[in-house]
Write a protein that holds these residues in place. Structure first.
Motif, PDB file in Angstrom:
ATOM      1  N   GLY A 306      41.740  -0.367  60.024  1.00  0.00           N
ATOM      2  CA  GLY A 306      41.583  -0.198  58.569  1.00  0.00           C
ATOM      3  C   GLY A 306      40.365   0.657  58.276  1.00  0.00           C
ATOM      4  N   GLU A 307      40.577   1.747  57.506  1.00  0.00           N
ATOM      5  CA  GLU A 307      39.518   2.761  57.332  1.00  0.00           C
ATOM      6  C   GLU A 307      38.666   2.571  56.093  1.00  0.00           C
ATOM      7  N   ARG A 308      38.968   1.568  55.273  1.00  0.00           N
ATOM      8  CA  ARG A 308      38.436   1.587  53.909  1.00  0.00           C
ATOM      9  C   ARG A 308      36.951   1.283  53.772  1.00  0.00           C
ATOM     10  N   GLY A 313      33.579   9.564  49.821  1.00  0.00           N
ATOM     11  CA  GLY A 313      34.550   9.801  48.746  1.00  0.00           C
ATOM     12  C   GLY A 313      34.847   8.592  47.870  1.00  0.00           C
ATOM     13  N   LYS A 314      34.077   7.487  47.999  1.00  0.00           N
ATOM     14  CA  LYS A 314      34.362   6.294  47.195  1.00  0.00           C
ATOM     15  C   LYS A 314      33.148   5.947  46.317  1.00  0.00           C
ATOM     16  N   LYS A 315      33.209   6.389  45.063  1.00  0.00           N
ATOM     17  CA  LYS A 315      32.091   6.243  44.117  1.00  0.00           C
ATOM     18  C   LYS A 315      31.664   4.782  43.919  1.00  0.00           C
ATOM     19  N   VAL A 397      33.365   1.135  69.643  1.00  0.00           N
ATOM     20  CA  VAL A 397      32.388   2.058  69.067  1.00  0.00           C
ATOM     21  C   VAL A 397      33.083   3.354  68.655  1.00  0.00           C
ATOM     22  N   ASN A 398      32.852   3.765  67.426  1.00  0.00           N
ATOM     23  CA  ASN A 398      33.411   5.009  66.889  1.00  0.00           C
ATOM     24  C   ASN A 398      32.252   5.945  66.575  1.00  0.00           C
ATOM     25  N   SER A 399      31.912   6.862  67.442  1.00  0.00           N
ATOM     26  CA  SER A 399      32.604   7.291  68.639  1.00  0.00           C
ATOM     27  C   SER A 399      31.617   7.902  69.643  1.00  0.00           C
ATOM     28  N   VAL A 461      41.162   7.684  73.322  1.00  0.00           N
ATOM     29  CA  VAL A 461      40.895   9.103  73.053  1.00  0.00           C
ATOM     30  C   VAL A 461      41.354   9.446  71.641  1.00  0.00           C
ATOM     31  N   ASP A 462      40.454  10.085  70.891  1.00  0.00           N
ATOM     32  CA  ASP A 462      40.816  10.534  69.546  1.00  0.00           C
ATOM     33  C   ASP A 462      41.579  11.850  69.651  1.00  0.00           C
ATOM     34  N   GLY A 463      42.770  11.901  69.075  1.00  0.00           N
ATOM     35  CA  GLY A 463      43.594  13.108  69.110  1.00  0.00           C
ATOM     36  C   GLY A 463      43.001  14.248  68.295  1.00  0.00           C
ATOM     37  N   VAL A 495      44.303   8.306  66.171  1.00  0.00           N
ATOM     38  CA  VAL A 495      44.084   9.451  65.261  1.00  0.00           C
ATOM     39  C   VAL A 495      43.678   8.943  63.881  1.00  0.00           C
ATOM     40  N   GLY A 496      42.879   9.753  63.186  1.00  0.00           N
ATOM     41  CA  GLY A 496      42.600   9.533  61.767  1.00  0.00           C
ATOM     42  C   GLY A 496      43.778  10.146  61.042  1.00  0.00           C
ATOM     43  N   LEU A 497      44.698   9.298  60.631  1.00  0.00           N
ATOM     44  CA  LEU A 497      46.026   9.755  60.223  1.00  0.00           C
ATOM     45  C   LEU A 497      46.010  10.730  59.051  1.00  0.00           C
ATOM     46  N   SER A 498      45.166  10.439  58.052  1.00  0.00           N
ATOM     47  CA  SER A 498      45.244  11.243  56.822  1.00  0.00           C
ATOM     48  C   SER A 498      44.707  12.661  57.013  1.00  0.00           C
ATOM     49  N   ASN A 499      43.947  12.899  58.105  1.00  0.00           N
ATOM     50  CA  ASN A 499      43.419  14.256  58.341  1.00  0.00           C
ATOM     51  C   ASN A 499      44.529  15.303  58.371  1.00  0.00           C
ATOM     52  N   VAL A 500      45.680  14.919  58.906  1.00  0.00           N
ATOM     53  CA  VAL A 500      46.739  15.898  59.162  1.00  0.00           C
ATOM     54  C   VAL A 500      47.259  16.563  57.879  1.00  0.00           C
ATOM     55  N   ALA A 526      45.865   3.885  65.134  1.00  0.00           N
ATOM     56  CA  ALA A 526      45.607   4.873  64.080  1.00  0.00           C
ATOM     57  C   ALA A 526      44.548   4.330  63.133  1.00  0.00           C
ATOM     58  N   ILE A 527      43.647   5.225  62.695  1.00  0.00           N
ATOM     59  CA  ILE A 527      42.711   4.853  61.629  1.00  0.00           C
ATOM     60  C   ILE A 527      43.404   5.235  60.341  1.00  0.00           C
ATOM     61  N   SER A 528      43.610   4.250  59.479  1.00  0.00           N
ATOM     62  CA  SER A 528      44.418   4.524  58.305  1.00  0.00           C
ATOM     63  C   SER A 528      44.126   3.496  57.223  1.00  0.00           C
TER      64      SER A 528
HETATM   65  N1  THG Z   1      38.597   9.755  63.873  1.00  0.00           N
HETATM   66  C1  THG Z   1      37.668   8.795  64.091  1.00  0.00           C
HETATM   67  N2  THG Z   1      36.981   8.225  63.096  1.00  0.00           N
HETATM   68  C2  THG Z   1      37.189   8.621  61.817  1.00  0.00           C
HETATM   69  C3  THG Z   1      38.152   9.606  61.526  1.00  0.00           C
HETATM   70  C4  THG Z   1      38.866  10.181  62.599  1.00  0.00           C
HETATM   71  N3  THG Z   1      36.478   8.050  60.796  1.00  0.00           N
HETATM   72  C5  THG Z   1      36.511   8.616  59.492  1.00  0.00           C
HETATM   73  C6  THG Z   1      37.891   9.147  59.153  1.00  0.00           C
HETATM   74  N4  THG Z   1      38.389   9.954  60.213  1.00  0.00           N
HETATM   75  C7  THG Z   1      38.803   7.985  58.928  1.00  0.00           C
HETATM   76  N5  THG Z   1      38.351   7.245  57.793  1.00  0.00           N
HETATM   77  C8  THG Z   1      38.643   7.652  56.502  1.00  0.00           C
HETATM   78  C9  THG Z   1      38.001   7.011  55.462  1.00  0.00           C
HETATM   79  C10 THG Z   1      38.320   7.351  54.147  1.00  0.00           C
HETATM   80  C11 THG Z   1      39.250   8.334  53.897  1.00  0.00           C
HETATM   81  C12 THG Z   1      39.874   8.954  54.938  1.00  0.00           C
HETATM   82  C13 THG Z   1      39.571   8.621  56.248  1.00  0.00           C
HETATM   83  C14 THG Z   1      39.627   8.736  52.540  1.00  0.00           C
HETATM   84  N6  THG Z   1      38.952   8.352  51.500  1.00  0.00           N
HETATM   85  C15 THG Z   1      39.440   8.742  50.193  1.00  0.00           C
HETATM   86  C16 THG Z   1      38.713   9.969  49.691  1.00  0.00           C
HETATM   87  O1  THG Z   1      37.850  10.486  50.420  1.00  0.00           O
HETATM   88  O2  THG Z   1      39.009  10.423  48.632  1.00  0.00           O
HETATM   89  C17 THG Z   1      39.342   7.561  49.292  1.00  0.00           C
HETATM   90  C18 THG Z   1      40.572   6.742  49.448  1.00  0.00           C
HETATM   91  C19 THG Z   1      40.373   5.305  49.011  1.00  0.00           C
HETATM   92  O3  THG Z   1      39.818   5.062  47.914  1.00  0.00           O
HETATM   93  O4  THG Z   1      40.811   4.422  49.750  1.00  0.00           O
HETATM   94  O5  THG Z   1      40.598   9.427  52.384  1.00  0.00           O
HETATM   95  O6  THG Z   1      39.715  11.057  62.431  1.00  0.00           O
HETATM   96  N7  THG Z   1      37.453   8.407  65.360  1.00  0.00           N
END
Ligand code: THG
Length: 564
Positions: A306-308, A313-315, A397-399, A461-463, A495-500, A526-528
């Protein structure tokens, strides 16, 4: 004795530990004073244990830490009391191997109680130093009921020197410690932190202890230890009971309840150095909290990190953290736990806050509000160290990237505390453009990690997926790296899924398709954001299609169902 020597001893066959049972002292009296006054009697008991066949004799020092001695006004004489107890123990000089025992302070350790973690470490270091200076060949941390206090004692004794340390926990009738840690989580946490043997006794019968040992044996990288009870058992019945434990994978037998020299003599004559099962693995791909293990890998359920809990980006979260509040962190932890994330990422990197103190506060808070293991997300090696030291489980540990500072500073810290780590294939020169170059960076990280004693099971391994909006081959390159990690290196991948999908319209669909494609290539994590129904449904469906009925198996505690 050093740790290697101990391991060679255990590799020679099951060993017997002799613990002396103290009877007859008045509860209001200081037990240590009583022991000192009766040292001739105790010494003769210890001699009789040794002569009956015990390989290692244990001291009667388990209550001699400063918090226990405080009740008798002896806190300031802790070192002296331990010295006296050691000097009057069975002849340390004459070849008998003597392990010193330590046990609980009687206080509850942070984050579960008020005693600070470092005060607990200091207390065990003070006692352990005196014991080691006065002839202890190794240590038994015994009768522990809290994983965090056991960790504090283990870290303290590790820092004294290269002594073997055995850790023993008491399981209640639900096969968890009083602090609710299950046997597998305890084993994984303590073996990765550097215990030389881990063992249990239970309030139930030896049959139950046997079942616990069978269940966890496949994950043991170190010898297992058991304190079987001899209650109501004649020596030959005791032998049968202990034999079952040895067959289940026990390597060290300690004198439990009601064990007499006759019982010891009987097992020494039969089980001692008989056929046995060695520790079966070098390391396990798994993270733990104080209450739960999450097994990782291609033959395990898929893990969503869970990435939250990340202020980027979170005011609202930023403002909350700047006020010194962890309210939103707590809320995000609970929400992601409800959404069935497997692990929680914690990132406290924000200008204007003290990252070190906020990370420690967050780790302590989350250790009590969620059962999910944590992913410590920071670029600062000192923050990684402080967080891993006080976390009551095995974190990830990341990373660790191929950058000089990460390899030289973060990696050894992860290894020292036995954490898993995410390996990021980038270097001081930036992100390599070809898959081949990324593979080279992964190899560099892994060979540095091996030099610190890590195995490929300790790494994910991070993709390193980049957005397709700026590079059309970004997704395919990452998939190729995942395939190589899965098929050739046999490591976990993440992988950090949303990066793609960054910078693209309708990101959910792209993220979901990419997740499915990556799963097909062997992605294990996946980090998501687990609030996404699409992502979580895909993960559930994947687990179903792979035949992992995740919740059912974990709830029943039949970890063996996940065995390779
Ligand atoms: N690989 C590894 N670690 C990572 C990443 C990775 N850590 C950071 C990131 N990528 C994964 N974590 C996030 C955290 C937040 C967001 C995306 C990835 C994100 N935040 C929205 C924004 O910025 O607008 C806010 C969304 C919300 O409110 O929930 O998108 O690739 N090892």
């Amino acid at each position: 004795m050093n740790r290697d020597y101990f391991r060679r001893m255990v590799d020679g066959g099951p060993l017997i530990l002799g613990s002396t049972v103290v009877l007859g002292n008045n509860k209001n009296e200081c037990p240590e004073n009583w022991i000192l006054e009766h040292s001739d009697h105790i010494k003769s008991m210890q001699r009789s244990y040794r002569d009956a066949g015990c390989d290692i004799i244990c001291t009667l020092t388990s209550g001699a830490n400063r918090y226990r001695l405080q009740a008798f006004g002896l806190a300031s004489q802790t070192a002296q009391v331990n010295r006296e107890l050691m000097l009057r123990c069975v002849d340390v000089q004459t070849g008998t191997i003597v392990f010193a025992t330590c046990s609980t302070t009687g206080l509850s350790v942070e984050p579960f109680g008020d005693l600070t973690f470092e005060d607990a470490v200091r207390c065990f270091k003070e006692q352990g130093t005196s014991l080691a200076e006065n002839g202890a060949a190794g240590f038994v941390i015994e009768n522990m009921r809290c994983i965090q206090e056991a960790r504090a004692a283990l870290i303290a004794l590790r820092e004294i020197g290269d002594y073997p340390v055995i850790v023993h926990l008491i399981l209640e009738s639900d096969n968890r410690t009083a602090g609710e840690t299950d046997a597998l989580s305890a084993l994984l946490t303590l073996q990765s932190l550097g215990a030389d043997a881990v063992g249990f006794s239970t309030t139930l019968d030896n049959e139950n202890l046997c079942a616990v040992i069978s269940e966890i044996k496949q994950f043991a990288a170190i010898p297992l230890f058991a304190y079987p009870s001899a209650k109501g058992l004649a020596p030959d019945e005791y032998v049968a009971s202990v034999k079952k434990l040895v067959d289940a994978g026990v390597n060290l037998i300690g004198g439990g309840d009601c064990v007499t020299t006759d019982h010891i003599g009987a097992i020494a004559g039969t089980i001692h150095r008989s056929a046995f099962i060695r520790p079966v693995v070098k390391s396990v791909s798994a993270v733990t909290s104080a209450k739960k293990t999450v097994l990782l890998g291609g033959n395990r359920p898929f893990a969503v990190v869970g990435e939250r809990i990340n202020p980027t980006g979170k005011k609202n979260l930023q403002a909350n953290l700047r006020e010194g509040s962890l309210d939103i962190v707590r809320q995000f932890a609970l929400e992601q736990t409800m959404r069935r994330a497997s692990i929680l990422d914690i990132n406290m990197g924000l200008s204007g806050i003290d990252e070190m103190s906020m990370m420690l506060r967050a780790v302590n808070l989350l250790s009590t509000v969620t059962h999910l293991p944590l992913c410590i997300d920071t670029t600062k090696p000192d923050v990684v160290e402080a967080a891993l030291r006080c976390y009551p489980g095995r974190a990830i540990v990341n990373s660790v990237s191929g950058e000089k500072e990460r390899i030289e500073q973060t990696l050894p810290v992860a290894a020292r505390y036995g954490a898993m780590f995410i390996g990021l294939p980038l270097t001081d020169a930036g992100i390599p453009s070809t898959v081949k170059e990324r593979i080279n960076v992964v190899d560099t990280i892994m060979s540095a990690a091996s030099s610190y004693g890590c195995t490929v099971d300790d790494m994910a391994v991070d993709g390193l997926v980049m957005t397709v909006s700026s590079n059309p081959s970004a997704a395919i390159d990452t998939l190729d790296l995942i395939k190589w990690c899965s098929g050739t290196l046999h490591s976990n991948t993440i992988v950090g899924l949303s990066n793609v999908s960054f910078g693209m319209p309708e990101r959910h669909w792209i993220n979901g398709a990419f997740l499915g494609m990556a799963m097909g290539c062997g992605l294990t994590m996946a980090i998501s954001n687990p609030s996404s129904d699409g992502i979580m449904a895909t993960v559930q469906a994947y687990n179903c299609l792979r035949g992992f009925d995740y919740e059912m198996l974990l709830e029943k505690g039949r970890y063996s169902e996940f065995a390779k």
